[in-house]
Design an enzyme around this catalytic site. Structure first.
Site, mmCIF file in Angstrom:
data_model
loop_
_atom_site.group_PDB
_atom_site.id
_atom_site.type_symbol
_atom_site.label_atom_id
_atom_site.label_comp_id
_atom_site.label_asym_id
_atom_site.label_seq_id
_atom_site.Cartn_x
_atom_site.Cartn_y
_atom_site.Cartn_z
ATOM 1 N N GLY A 122 -4.393 -1.577 -0.340
ATOM 2 C CA GLY A 122 -4.258 -3.002 -0.073
ATOM 3 C C GLY A 122 -3.921 -3.834 -1.284
ATOM 4 C CB SER A 199 -1.822 2.585 3.009
ATOM 5 O OG SER A 199 -2.455 1.468 3.570
#
Length: 540
Positions: A122, A199
């Site tokens: 993230g 991701s």
């Protein structure tokens, strides 16, 4: 003086032909100086090599060149990590390092292709040291894992020429430049560099395809990520973010310049705690242009286009079969009671619509995924399918479409479906959750290594296909007993994908009904996306 020059020349000859090995150590001479690594069975490692230096007067902006080594640099520490917003307070500002795994077959006379890995997390946590390259390096490729700045240090996006945004992405560029300059000394081919990530690391790789910087790679692997995923990978710039952080830490500041001055002197763990406590999201952004400043990107993801860049690139991209399972699996009813309507918050964060329209759209989505059921443990699979599609799957499919439109050299699509080592095997009918494939590519710190024969088979298949792609731009150049079929690339008329499981199978059009549903939703509401609007989401 003459003797010193002769000695230097002799050292250069020794190091340039092959790394010098003595008593379990290996030394490589680079233009930065001598770097000492360790010898292992079949490969060498060089951990913690600095590729750049953070400017501590402005740790949120441009980095500095790392000085040459006066003495031999002992490259044996893979634990260095950048300041983390979540999970760990041990990060340090001077964190811009590479970990390199080199097969013994590599030399200046036998340059090998390179895989460069950008970790996920993230853009708020994670590090290069979490990903051991022991499995992949045994396939005669060099593996390099990269640290880059996280949180405010990597992703403040300000109306300030010294911190215009996407600094973590620019760290990655500097790492690739270091590799281009120095990797031949380790036996790596600087013309054959594959960038890869998972991701948000995968989203970073996707964005590199649209960068304004020079082309420093020829292949890309995007795992469970995309610039179009809706989990906040792209945000609107908050030009007051530095002032908010400084104010939270107790400083009376009213300008960004002053805020950056005090934040530069603050403890990174305090800055990250402020970021965390204010639920501040700092990720990719459309940078403001400043004269004399090289921006990474200056547009939103919906208007990015780089056909001249993408047509030179072979791309492998995919996702797991049930990405967001971990959000719902094995949760009690109380979890769903707290969650409330799981559809409305996601739609509200994404589309700027009147409240009545959001409620109507939420009802449509709920009926599509749940029918007449209510959210609860009995709908954990349906809800994970929804969030998987909304947050990741459709974004990945969107990226694939954009690659094809821009005539990418080749696009290989996959779905990782193997669940033999999953934490959610007890959930009947479940698929592979987010990150599930990583334990079969890396010696990953967050999972036990494959041990059962079936798991070892999956590891051998994964590392073989990934290494083949790094070497040849094709994950299955030959059919073998290990991988007994040919992986066909995507085309304008077909979307084949390799279903990676015990029984390997080439399929077509993944989740086609669900993807068609989201195609209609985005066709109807895409122009109302929050990034394209001056308005803020309504309060519900």
């Amino acid at each position: 003086m003459v003797k010193s020059l002769i000695l230097l020349c002799l050292l250069s000859l020794v190091y340039s032909d092959n790394p010098a090995k003595t008593k379990g150590f290996v030394r490589v001479l680079t233009r930065k100086g001598v770097i000492q690594g360790k010898v292992h069975d079949g490969y060498n490692t060089f951990f913690g090599i600095p590729y750049a230096k953070v400017n501590e007067e402005n740790p949120f902006g441009r980095i500095l060149d790392y000085p040459n080594f006066n003495d031999t640099f002992i490259a044996d520490d893979p634990s260095v990590l950048c300041p983390q917003v979540y999970f760990n307070d041990n990060g340090v500002l001077q964190c811009l390092i590479l970990n390199i795994y080199v097969p013994h077959s590599a030399s200046t006379n036998n340059l090998l292709p390179i895989l460069v890995w950008f970790h996920g997390g993230g853009f708020a946590f994670g590090s290069s040291g979490e990903y051991g390259g022991q499995y992949l390096v045994k396939h005669d490729i060099i593996v390099i894992t990269v640290n880059y700045r996280q949180g405010a240090y990597g992703f403040l996006c300000l109306d300030d020429r010294n911190v215009p945004g996407n600094q973590g992405m620019k760290d990655q560029i500097e790492a690739l430049r270091w590799i281009k300059r120095h990797i031949a000394n380790f036996g790596g081919d600087p013309s054959k560099v594959t960038i890869a990530g998972e991701s948000y690391g995968g989203g970073a790789v996707d964005l590199h395809l649209y960068s304004n910087y020079e082309m420093l790679f020829d292949k890309a692997i995007v795992q469970s990520g995309s610039i179009y995923v809706t989990e906040g990978i792209f945000i609107k710039p908050d030009y007051n973010a530095a002032i908010k952080l400084a104010t939270y830490l107790g400083y009376n500041v009213t300008t960004t310049v002053k805020a950056l001055e005090v934040l530069a002197k603050a403890n990174p763990s305090d800055v990250n705690a402020a970021t965390r406590n204010m639920s501040m999201i700092l990720t990719l952004c459309k940078e403001k242009k400043f004269q004399g400043v090289t921006n990474f990107i200056t547009d939103d993801p919906f208007h990015l286009s780089k056909p001249n860049r993408i047509k030179r690139t072979s791309i492998m991209i995919g996702y797991t079969s049930q990405e967001m399972l971990y959000e719902f699996a094995n949760k009690p009813q109380s979890h769903y009671d707290r969650l409330g309507n799981p559809f409305l918050p996601q739609l509200t964060k994404t589309f700027i619509l009147p409240k009545s329209e959001l409620l109507r759209l939420s009802s449509i989505v709920q009926h599509f995924y749940l029918g007449g059921k209510t959210a609860g443990p009995e709908t954990e699979l349906e809800l994970s399918n929804f969030l998987s599609d909304f947050a990741i799957n459709y974004g990945v499919e969107w990226s694939v479409s954009r690659y094809i439109e821009q005539n990418a050299k080749a696009v290989y699509k996959y779905m990782f479906s193997y669940t033999g080592g999953s934490d959610y095997q007890n959930v009947t009918g479940s698929g592979a959750s987010h990150t599930e494939e990583l334990k079969y590519l890396f010696n990953w710190v967050w999972a036990n290594p494959p041990s059962m024969p079936e798991q070892v088979l999956i590891r051998d298949r994964m590392t073989t296909m990934w290494a083949n792609f790094v070497k040849f731009g094709n994950p299955t150049p030959l059919e073998t007993d290990l991988i007994p079929l040919t992986w066909t690339p995507v085309s304008m008329s077909a979307r084949p994908y390799m279903n990676i499981d015990v029984n390997m199978e080439l399929r077509n059009f993944a989740f086609r009904h669900r993807m068609a549903f989201w195609e209609l939703v985005w066709h109807t509401y895409g122009k109302k996306h929050v990034l394209l609007s001056d308005k803020s989401p309504p309060s519900l």
